[in-house]
Motif scaffolding. Sequence first.
Motif, PDB file in Angstrom:
ATOM      1  N   SER A   1      -9.212  57.094   9.715  1.00  0.00           N
ATOM      2  CA  SER A   1      -8.016  57.277   8.893  1.00  0.00           C
ATOM      3  C   SER A   1      -7.400  55.978   8.414  1.00  0.00           C
ATOM      4  CB  SER A   1      -6.981  58.023   9.695  1.00  0.00           C
ATOM      5  OG  SER A   1      -6.604  57.201  10.755  1.00  0.00           O
ATOM      6  N   ASP A   2      -7.869  54.838   8.917  1.00  0.00           N
ATOM      7  CA  ASP A   2      -7.015  53.676   8.691  1.00  0.00           C
ATOM      8  C   ASP A   2      -7.350  52.917   7.420  1.00  0.00           C
ATOM      9  OD1 ASP A   2      -5.281  53.516  11.158  1.00  0.00           O
ATOM     10  OD2 ASP A   2      -7.257  54.049  11.876  1.00  0.00           O
ATOM     11  N   ALA A   3      -6.414  52.063   7.045  1.00  0.00           N
ATOM     12  CA  ALA A   3      -6.488  51.457   5.729  1.00  0.00           C
ATOM     13  C   ALA A   3      -7.523  50.361   5.675  1.00  0.00           C
ATOM     14  CB  ALA A   3      -5.132  50.870   5.401  1.00  0.00           C
ATOM     15  N   GLY A   4      -8.624  50.711   5.128  1.00  0.00           N
ATOM     16  CA  GLY A   4      -9.671  49.709   4.864  1.00  0.00           C
ATOM     17  C   GLY A   4     -10.002  48.866   6.079  1.00  0.00           C
ATOM     18  N   CYS A   5     -10.483  47.656   5.818  1.00  0.00           N
ATOM     19  CA  CYS A   5     -10.899  46.789   6.912  1.00  0.00           C
ATOM     20  C   CYS A   5      -9.710  46.044   7.483  1.00  0.00           C
ATOM     21  CB  CYS A   5     -11.927  45.801   6.398  1.00  0.00           C
ATOM     22  SG  CYS A   5     -11.309  45.007   4.919  1.00  0.00           S
ATOM     23  N   ALA A   6      -8.570  46.138   6.756  1.00  0.00           N
ATOM     24  CA  ALA A   6      -7.423  45.357   7.198  1.00  0.00           C
ATOM     25  C   ALA A   6      -6.988  45.755   8.595  1.00  0.00           C
ATOM     26  CB  ALA A   6      -6.279  45.570   6.238  1.00  0.00           C
ATOM     27  N   MET A   7      -7.146  47.011   8.922  1.00  0.00           N
ATOM     28  CA  MET A   7      -6.695  47.449  10.230  1.00  0.00           C
ATOM     29  C   MET A   7      -7.805  48.236  10.892  1.00  0.00           C
ATOM     30  SD  MET A   7      -3.081  49.050  11.203  1.00  0.00           S
ATOM     31  CE  MET A   7      -2.246  47.532  11.511  1.00  0.00           C
ATOM     32  N   PRO A   8      -8.593  47.574  11.763  1.00  0.00           N
ATOM     33  CA  PRO A   8      -9.706  48.290  12.391  1.00  0.00           C
ATOM     34  C   PRO A   8      -9.154  49.486  13.149  1.00  0.00           C
ATOM     35  CG  PRO A   8      -9.216  46.253  13.552  1.00  0.00           C
ATOM     36  CD  PRO A   8      -8.421  46.234  12.280  1.00  0.00           C
ATOM     37  N   PRO A   9      -9.776  50.651  13.003  1.00  0.00           N
ATOM     38  CA  PRO A   9      -9.200  51.864  13.584  1.00  0.00           C
ATOM     39  C   PRO A   9      -9.207  51.829  15.100  1.00  0.00           C
ATOM     40  CG  PRO A   9     -11.379  52.286  12.700  1.00  0.00           C
ATOM     41  CD  PRO A   9     -11.028  50.897  12.293  1.00  0.00           C
ATOM     42  N   LEU A  10      -8.297  52.599  15.677  1.00  0.00           N
ATOM     43  CA  LEU A  10      -8.243  52.738  17.134  1.00  0.00           C
ATOM     44  C   LEU A  10      -9.459  53.510  17.588  1.00  0.00           C
ATOM     45  CD1 LEU A  10      -4.714  53.904  18.284  1.00  0.00           C
ATOM     46  CD2 LEU A  10      -5.882  51.795  18.838  1.00  0.00           C
ATOM     47  N   LYS A  11      -9.986  53.128  18.734  1.00  0.00           N
ATOM     48  CA  LYS A  11     -11.059  53.948  19.294  1.00  0.00           C
ATOM     49  C   LYS A  11     -10.454  55.243  19.827  1.00  0.00           C
ATOM     50  CE  LYS A  11     -14.676  50.822  20.585  1.00  0.00           C
ATOM     51  NZ  LYS A  11     -14.569  49.552  21.302  1.00  0.00           N
ATOM     52  N   VAL A  12     -11.206  56.333  19.717  1.00  0.00           N
ATOM     53  CA  VAL A  12     -10.746  57.576  20.325  1.00  0.00           C
ATOM     54  C   VAL A  12     -11.172  57.507  21.773  1.00  0.00           C
ATOM     55  CG1 VAL A  12     -11.047  60.046  20.404  1.00  0.00           C
ATOM     56  CG2 VAL A  12     -10.998  58.866  18.215  1.00  0.00           C
ATOM     57  N   SER A  13     -10.224  57.321  22.674  1.00  0.00           N
ATOM     58  CA  SER A  13     -10.611  57.225  24.072  1.00  0.00           C
ATOM     59  C   SER A  13      -9.663  58.009  24.945  1.00  0.00           C
ATOM     60  CB  SER A  13     -10.619  55.772  24.513  1.00  0.00           C
ATOM     61  OG  SER A  13     -10.526  55.719  25.912  1.00  0.00           O
ATOM     62  N   LEU A  14     -10.217  59.017  25.581  1.00  0.00           N
ATOM     63  CA  LEU A  14      -9.431  59.866  26.478  1.00  0.00           C
ATOM     64  C   LEU A  14      -8.900  59.026  27.640  1.00  0.00           C
ATOM     65  CD1 LEU A  14     -10.407  63.324  27.534  1.00  0.00           C
ATOM     66  CD2 LEU A  14      -9.925  61.755  29.337  1.00  0.00           C
ATOM     67  N   ILE A  15      -9.773  58.176  28.174  1.00  0.00           N
ATOM     68  CA  ILE A  15      -9.382  57.367  29.333  1.00  0.00           C
ATOM     69  C   ILE A  15      -8.217  56.445  28.951  1.00  0.00           C
ATOM     70  CG2 ILE A  15     -10.192  55.699  31.030  1.00  0.00           C
ATOM     71  CD1 ILE A  15     -11.639  58.270  31.337  1.00  0.00           C
ATOM     72  N   GLN A  16      -8.312  55.872  27.735  1.00  0.00           N
ATOM     73  CA  GLN A  16      -7.268  54.974  27.272  1.00  0.00           C
ATOM     74  C   GLN A  16      -5.939  55.715  27.187  1.00  0.00           C
ATOM     75  OE1 GLN A  16      -8.082  51.757  27.172  1.00  0.00           O
ATOM     76  NE2 GLN A  16      -5.868  51.595  27.059  1.00  0.00           N
ATOM     77  N   ASP A  17      -5.980  56.946  26.670  1.00  0.00           N
ATOM     78  CA  ASP A  17      -4.755  57.734  26.566  1.00  0.00           C
ATOM     79  C   ASP A  17      -4.168  58.000  27.955  1.00  0.00           C
ATOM     80  OD1 ASP A  17      -4.983  57.720  23.899  1.00  0.00           O
ATOM     81  OD2 ASP A  17      -5.588  59.810  23.657  1.00  0.00           O
ATOM     82  N   MET A  18      -5.070  58.259  28.919  1.00  0.00           N
ATOM     83  CA  MET A  18      -4.571  58.490  30.281  1.00  0.00           C
ATOM     84  C   MET A  18      -3.903  57.227  30.811  1.00  0.00           C
ATOM     85  SD  MET A  18      -7.405  60.745  32.221  1.00  0.00           S
ATOM     86  CE  MET A  18      -6.518  60.663  33.756  1.00  0.00           C
ATOM     87  N   ARG A  19      -4.526  56.062  30.508  1.00  0.00           N
ATOM     88  CA  ARG A  19      -3.938  54.810  31.011  1.00  0.00           C
ATOM     89  C   ARG A  19      -2.557  54.575  30.410  1.00  0.00           C
ATOM     90  NH1 ARG A  19      -9.057  51.694  30.372  1.00  0.00           N
ATOM     91  NH2 ARG A  19     -10.300  52.287  32.183  1.00  0.00           N
ATOM     92  N   HIS A  20      -2.423  54.905  29.131  1.00  0.00           N
ATOM     93  CA  HIS A  20      -1.095  54.752  28.520  1.00  0.00           C
ATOM     94  C   HIS A  20      -0.071  55.539  29.328  1.00  0.00           C
ATOM     95  CE1 HIS A  20      -2.440  52.523  25.138  1.00  0.00           C
ATOM     96  NE2 HIS A  20      -3.086  53.509  24.537  1.00  0.00           N
ATOM     97  N   ILE A  21      -0.430  56.785  29.658  1.00  0.00           N
ATOM     98  CA  ILE A  21       0.512  57.633  30.397  1.00  0.00           C
ATOM     99  C   ILE A  21       0.759  57.064  31.795  1.00  0.00           C
ATOM    100  CG2 ILE A  21       0.921  59.950  31.324  1.00  0.00           C
ATOM    101  CD1 ILE A  21       0.906  59.882  28.284  1.00  0.00           C
ATOM    102  N   GLN A  22      -0.316  56.588  32.430  1.00  0.00           N
ATOM    103  CA  GLN A  22      -0.156  56.046  33.787  1.00  0.00           C
ATOM    104  C   GLN A  22       0.721  54.799  33.787  1.00  0.00           C
ATOM    105  OE1 GLN A  22      -4.373  56.052  34.207  1.00  0.00           O
ATOM    106  NE2 GLN A  22      -4.400  57.613  35.794  1.00  0.00           N
ATOM    107  N   ASN A  23       0.762  54.100  32.650  1.00  0.00           N
ATOM    108  CA  ASN A  23       1.567  52.875  32.592  1.00  0.00           C
ATOM    109  C   ASN A  23       3.038  53.133  32.312  1.00  0.00           C
ATOM    110  OD1 ASN A  23      -0.689  51.432  33.067  1.00  0.00           O
ATOM    111  ND2 ASN A  23      -1.149  51.024  30.913  1.00  0.00           N
TER     112      ASN A  23
END
Length: 1307
Positions: free
Chosen positions: A871-893
């Motif tokens: 979804s992200d705008a061209g090469c200017a902003m490399p897209p976020l990886k889709v990571s379930l584990i990463q989302d869990m870490r956000h919540i754990q933090n």
Amino acid sequence: MTTGFSSNSCRFADYFVICGLDTESGLEPDELSALCQYIQATKFRDGAQGKMAVAHEGENFEQSPLRRTFKSKVLAHYPENVEWSPFDQDAVGMLCMPKGLSFRTQADARDPDFHSFIITREDGSRTYGFALTFFEEVTSKQICSAMQTLYHMHNAEQYDILHTTGTPTAARTPPAPVAACSSSSSSSSSSTSSCGGFLRAAPTLSRLQRFNSYDISRDTLYVSKCICLMAPMAFAQACRKVLVQLHRAVSSPQPPPLPLESYVYNVLYEVPLPPAARSLKFSGVYGPVVCQRPSTAELPLFDFPMRDMFELLGVENVLQLFTCALLEIQILLYSQHYQRLMTVAESITALMFPFQWQHVYVPILPASLLHFLDAPVPYLMGLHSNGQGDRTKLELPQEANLCFVDIDNHFIELPEDLPQFPNKLEFVQEISEVLIAFGVSPEGNVPCSEAPTKLKGFRAADVASDKRNGNLAGSPLNSYLLRENQTIARLQALAKRTGVSLEKLDAKEDTSTNKDVKVQCEEEELKMNQLNIQVREVFANRFTQMFADYEVFVIQPSQDKESWFSNRDQMQNFDKASFLSDQPEPYLPFLSRFLETQMFASFIDSKILYHDDEDKEHTLRVFDARVDKIRLLNVRTPTLRTSMYQKCTNMDDAEKAIEVRLSKIDHTALHPHLLDMKIGQGRYEPGFFPRLQSDVLSAGPTSNKWTKRSAPAQWRRKDRQKQHAEHLYLDNDQREKYIQEARTLGTTIRQPKLSNLSPSVIAQTNWKFVEGLLKECRNKTKRMLVEKMGREAVELGHGEVSITGVEENTLIASLCDLLERIWSHGLQVKQGKSALWSHLLHYQESKEKRAATPAGLGPPGLIHETERRKSDAGCAMPPLKVSLIQDMRHIQNISEIKTDVGKARAWVRLSMEKKLLSRHLKQVLSDQELTKKLYKRYAFLRCDDEKEQFLYHLLSFNAVDYFCFTNVFTTIMMTYHVVVIPSKKLGGSMFTANPWVCVSGELAETGILQVPKNTLEITFECQNLGKLTTVQIGHDNSGLYAKWLVECVMVRNGITGHTYKFPCGRWLGKGVDDGSLERVLVGELVTAGSESEERLCRTPPMQQSPGMMRRLVAISPNSKPKLNTGQIQEGVGEAINGIVKHFHKPEKERGSLTLLLCGEYGLVWALEQVFQHGFKSPRLFKNVFIWDFLEKAQVYFESAEQSQVTQDDNYQTRVRHFCRFMRAISSTPRNIGKDGKFQMLVCLGARDHLLHHWIALLADCPITAQMYEDTALLKDHSLVNSLIRVLQTLQEFNITLEASLVKGIGI
């Protein structure tokens, strides 16, 4: 006998049942309940007082044989069968003696024990059972010797254990409050450390045998037996009396006047049910029994002592429990007394009037049905605690949404974020006043001396015996708990103010009992009835007040009943949004959840079904009558909402009705008489309850006037249902069928099949659950989508807005509950309170293990998940990886979220916002090894088809935008990544100045952030800004080449992945473009796929639809199109429309006003088009700015003021305003360019409602004549007038501007 009973009278009791030990089949261990006890026992071996004792895994059923349970049988029931209520042998057997048979010796306490139970049939109709359990001596030699043999085996086992482990063992806690050393000789208890259960010396076998033992030569063995009445209505007190008197007849030395058969026959066949509004007296063995039944205008029959519930739990806890029940949260009652379980369950459901509990209802869950706690549906169940003190040892399949009530210990565990019941404080006060008048202390019977820490371990059994315990502390309201409890402390203050003296209560009590009414029942029973009705009236009054105008909001179906039923699921039957918008703010959290419940839906359904009064359901009729009365009393309009607390006023009438019935008995039943029995029949041995003569009890009298034996069974059945519908909240056939069909959701199982469970029955039950869960999921997702889509459709100009922020939160919370229920269905081993979070943690662990192996390079947890969002705008902003584990870490933090349940909910909200919920869950479930390890075969998550469909339903959420994470966790820290994208054509490589940005959102603003000029990107962490609205960008004009063409600024939230684009496309620098060194950019959310179309697509929830203007402008993105006057008018109209709609939305859902003012096709843009139309351009290449024209106009006005051109005052004030604003903006310290200044002027003019005045001024100003061509819009009077009219519509709105738009302006 008084005759004249109506034809639809049924009999007072349907069956008389005897349960107990079947000497033919001998001692059969009750495998299922024994197994459950064994499983619990191996988890924890109890010392005599619940101390942990030796744990030795391999030993089977380590309780002593006297403490084990054995199968009980239904020994006899009279009559064989009744057409209108078939006898369910399994269910009755299980519920009469839910624990099976128990044995005692003469050393144990053997008091008779009364309890009631309820059997719910498939069609939802109920039968009540009333059981008295007592102990009889075992006369069978075989049974005694079998018990002796069991003891020999048991002792040998114990001996081995003691010698192999060298650890002293302890006896099981007996349920009765006796010393664990229950052997007959006192020597053993003195030689062991009495009742501690730990042996001091090295144990010898002889001592062991004496310890907690049974010796056939020395001890007398007793076994439990139970007599029971099955009745269609719950006259608990009357049935109890009948049973107690029957038992007394057997156990007393003198035989009763008549054979037992006569009394049983009398109750079964000669005592009718009292008709509505009548009382009835009949004879027990030793004394009269009185019962009375309310009229059809009163609250339904209720005959359990509510006093007990308040004494056991206290008002505060009862109200919390009541709230949980209304919100259909799973409720588990826990007590070692069956009658307490039943009393609390029945009391809570009775207090819900006019609503009815729609889900699984099993006040007493037999030990063999423990697996039923797994049920992933709302339930209200009672669990026998088996004398085990501590709740911590109880393994429950799911607790994320569970209300756990430990009745004996005055303790209640609530689910997280339970909303408060409306007007809770005043409500508690009102209930307390009623209780105090009856000498019940509002905080229940907790001993006053206990320190708070000891509270949990306290045994309420010790107090139960002392009925007036509430008054021990001198004043009922003066105990330790009150001083601890804020609510009641406030109540005390309130009571003082209102002049109720809590000290003089006893005096008050006396006056109430000295009435001249001569009542025909015991004092205590009258007191019970009075307290019950008063408390129930107080509760019923709350609902009458809360829903006084509910009828206005009922949506009557436009089609006929049949088609309405078939489409029931899709129909909205109640206008929730309008109803809620009338409610006081503090009520909303509770009400918005309550309106989503099954019980509310069913209540409204029955209202629609019985629109005509004749066949209205009883509860509905009573409730509607009360509502009408309130309306007359208050004469209040349906729209007027008051949060004034109105107390209950009709308690006295209700109480009087009962007293009148009890003082003047309406009917007296036939007395028991001798039956046609042979001489010698009906004799029995004292002390033993015999099997009765079945031939005389198998059928009733033929001539009896009220029985109408000849009436065909189906009519009797109809009558029975009618009479039920009147008082037992039951529905007649047709309605039941409809409602069942209409909403089988959750109601498919009202009660587990009470039979000896084969795996197939368990499988079938679970299959029903799986289907129910799927259906519920389908309905929930649909409802959430309809609400959301409905809302977006509105923004596209269809229909009316219907969802509020409160409501969205409610819906998402209920989705979280559903997920928790699905995840806890069929769990093998329970870990933590949230089944979903525990599964996620398992998944995280296994992923990280795999990532740790050398094969997996790269950051842990990102293996196999490298697919990126596009979804992200061209090469200017490399897209976020889709990571379930990463989302869990956000919540754990997030340190603010402390519990597992909270983490699971936050994770669901985050996944919803990222549109990844379905995908993440699919990924978790794709690890089949893990799912197999965690779940039983029948679990929902292991039914592949259903699981697929469920994920598919969740996928539909991706169609709409939720901000349910950002909007709820407003205080957490978020990371943001900002990238400034300079124009590709004129690359900013030579650019020498130092740029800065400042990002603002709906919740906060960052302040100035310096951006490194070589990379032009920056990542920072700050408190949640909310949805982003503007970015201010600028530079310090330093260096040789301080000119910068910026295409846009991109900002991404590192947690939610939302990316915002802030288009600019202008220069920043002196002497270029409009000479601006800083600009305010208005942004919008970038949605997937928008880039490919090379134009921004606005996400619907934030903005109205792409109207005419967008289509026109989008055709030629590069050349600036010339719009004609019609298009310009349309543009202004659309911009104003957007603002008007914005203010018509509920506050919690308004998008960004800044976007509507300064964004693409906003108000600023529209007025720009107005002023640019027909603007003379003096030179070919020089840009002329509107601001130049405005400055000239300002100069003209100021000079006109000097030369005192006479105009009316109105004109003068307008001119003064205009010049003041122009001066303020021109002198601002900020380096904003001419277009920026124009934007500021428009925003301030909109805020102060001056725009239409200014347009009028400028249209008449001579400068306009010089600078505009004749065809210009500003010179066309009719067009200018219509423009002024359109702008005037903004006058009714209170426009507040975002700080970034008016920085540095002091007006």
